[in-house]
Design an enzyme around this catalytic site. Structure first.
Site, PDB file in Angstrom:
ATOM      1  N   PRO A   2     -11.802  -2.057  -6.969  1.00  0.00           N
ATOM      2  CA  PRO A   2     -13.103  -1.439  -6.656  1.00  0.00           C
ATOM      3  C   PRO A   2     -13.055  -0.624  -5.362  1.00  0.00           C
ATOM      4  O   PRO A   2     -12.560  -1.094  -4.353  1.00  0.00           O
ATOM      5  CB  PRO A   2     -14.036  -2.650  -6.480  1.00  0.00           C
ATOM      6  CG  PRO A   2     -13.299  -3.826  -7.006  1.00  0.00           C
ATOM      7  CD  PRO A   2     -11.841  -3.508  -6.914  1.00  0.00           C
ATOM      8  N   GLU A   3     -13.528   0.614  -5.436  1.00  0.00           N
ATOM      9  CA  GLU A   3     -13.646   1.447  -4.245  1.00  0.00           C
ATOM     10  C   GLU A   3     -15.125   1.633  -3.930  1.00  0.00           C
ATOM     11  O   GLU A   3     -15.999   1.097  -4.614  1.00  0.00           O
ATOM     12  CB  GLU A   3     -12.936   2.797  -4.464  1.00  0.00           C
ATOM     13  CG  GLU A   3     -11.410   2.645  -4.544  1.00  0.00           C
ATOM     14  CD  GLU A   3     -10.651   3.962  -4.348  1.00  0.00           C
ATOM     15  OE1 GLU A   3     -11.266   4.966  -3.923  1.00  0.00           O
ATOM     16  OE2 GLU A   3      -9.440   3.981  -4.611  1.00  0.00           O
ATOM     17  N   LYS A  59     -16.401  -1.596   1.502  1.00  0.00           N
ATOM     18  CA  LYS A  59     -16.246  -2.406   0.301  1.00  0.00           C
ATOM     19  C   LYS A  59     -16.864  -3.794   0.453  1.00  0.00           C
ATOM     20  O   LYS A  59     -16.689  -4.643  -0.412  1.00  0.00           O
ATOM     21  CB  LYS A  59     -14.756  -2.534  -0.047  1.00  0.00           C
ATOM     22  CG  LYS A  59     -14.088  -1.186  -0.313  1.00  0.00           C
ATOM     23  CD  LYS A  59     -12.624  -1.376  -0.645  1.00  0.00           C
ATOM     24  CE  LYS A  59     -11.853  -0.087  -0.461  1.00  0.00           C
ATOM     25  NZ  LYS A  59     -10.401  -0.288  -0.645  1.00  0.00           N
ATOM     26  N   ARG A 249       1.636   2.094  -0.480  1.00  0.00           N
ATOM     27  CA  ARG A 249       0.823   2.484  -1.623  1.00  0.00           C
ATOM     28  C   ARG A 249       1.407   3.730  -2.275  1.00  0.00           C
ATOM     29  O   ARG A 249       1.904   4.624  -1.592  1.00  0.00           O
ATOM     30  CB  ARG A 249      -0.618   2.789  -1.192  1.00  0.00           C
ATOM     31  CG  ARG A 249      -1.310   1.647  -0.469  1.00  0.00           C
ATOM     32  CD  ARG A 249      -1.497   0.425  -1.373  1.00  0.00           C
ATOM     33  NE  ARG A 249      -2.338   0.710  -2.524  1.00  0.00           N
ATOM     34  CZ  ARG A 249      -3.670   0.629  -2.527  1.00  0.00           C
ATOM     35  NH1 ARG A 249      -4.310   0.285  -1.445  1.00  0.00           N
ATOM     36  NH2 ARG A 249      -4.355   0.895  -3.626  1.00  0.00           N
TER      37      ARG A 249
END
Ligand SMILES: [Zn+2]
Length: 262
Positions: A2-3, A59, A249
């Site tokens: 989730p962003e 977040k 990443r």
């Protein structure tokens, strides 16, 4: 994962389901998700409280309760809040359930999280994970002079700075990758090598990317220009997109039209 936009959608749902309601029963048992409190303490703090509002920074969600209490929720990689019938069987990945009463009507919400990287913290003061968060692009906005000075004060790659939650709260891999492509900036560029014009392009690119995420939510990855598309043609110059690893990443980029600042 989730962003920003996903968490904002969860916030709106929780606001609709919970605002003004009283918590009448709590089920929660996962010590890892509830850390540092015990499940008994967690339940004791919440039962009887009334939900005033549901806020978000980056977040993190903050369900604001009466008596100065907050229920802080981070969705980790796979967390979500859903409603269910009060007598519904527990979901195999359900880690908390709140039963709420509002004007005589009962609502039940549950927190599900298959991978258990999320957090739930009931606290009388704002937790450190919340207070150390940087600027939220949706609720606090972005401006180029502020971004330029933040970038100039750090000596990491620009992509790592954009994803640093103490600088910009809520920017994840997808938004950072897409925005750097829109701004034509190589993600490996050192942040202190970027000038005011770069900061201006980045602000515009971040805003455009976030607005695009809001518009196309739920449409899968079709909305994305380069994220997850290494090997495919760049939508701007048609040369093949490259994949690199940066700060642990994976990121896609076009080494032709994204220029590295030095
Ligand atoms: Zn290109």
């Amino acid at each position: 994962v989730p962003e920003l936009v996903d968490v904002e959608i969860v916030r709106r749902n929780l606001q609709r389901w919970m605002r003004g309601a009283r918590i009448v029963a709590v089920t929660a048992a996962d010590r890892y998700i509830l850390r540092p409190a015990s499940p008994a303490t967690f339940r004791h703090r919440l039962v009887g409280r009334t939900v005033r509002n549901v806020g978000r920074r980056g977040k993190w969600l903050r369900i604001e309760l009466d008596a100065g209490l907050g229920l802080f929720s981070h969705l980790g990689m796979t967390g979500d809040w859903l409603t269910c019938k009060t007598d519904a069987e527990p979901d195999p990945h359900e880690h908390a359930r709140l039963e709420l009463s509002r004007h005589g009507a009962t609502t039940t919400v549950r927190y599900v999280d298959p991978r258990r990287f999320g957090r739930l913290v009931a606290s009388g003061e704002d937790i450190e994970e919340w207070t150390r968060l940087g600027r939220d692009p949706l609720t606090e906005g972005l401006d180029a002079p502020w971004l330029a000075s933040s970038l100039a004060s750090m000596r990491r790659s620009v992509k790592e700075v954009l994803m640093d939650q103490t600088v910009l709260a809520g920017i994840g891999n997808i938004v950072a990758t897409e925005a750097l492509w829109r701004a034509r900036i190589d993600p490996r560029s050192r942040s202190d090598a970027l000038g005011p014009a770069d900061a201006q392009s980045l602000v515009r690119a971040l805003q455009a990317t976030i607005q695009n995420e809001i518009r196309h939510k739920g449409e899968g990855e079709g909305r994305l220009r380069i994220y997850g598309r290494a090997g495919q043609p760049c939508p701007r110059c048609t040369r093949a997109l490259t994949r690199i690893t940066l700060g642990g990443r994976t990121t896609a980029l076009c080494t032709h039209c994204q220029v590295r600042r030095r």
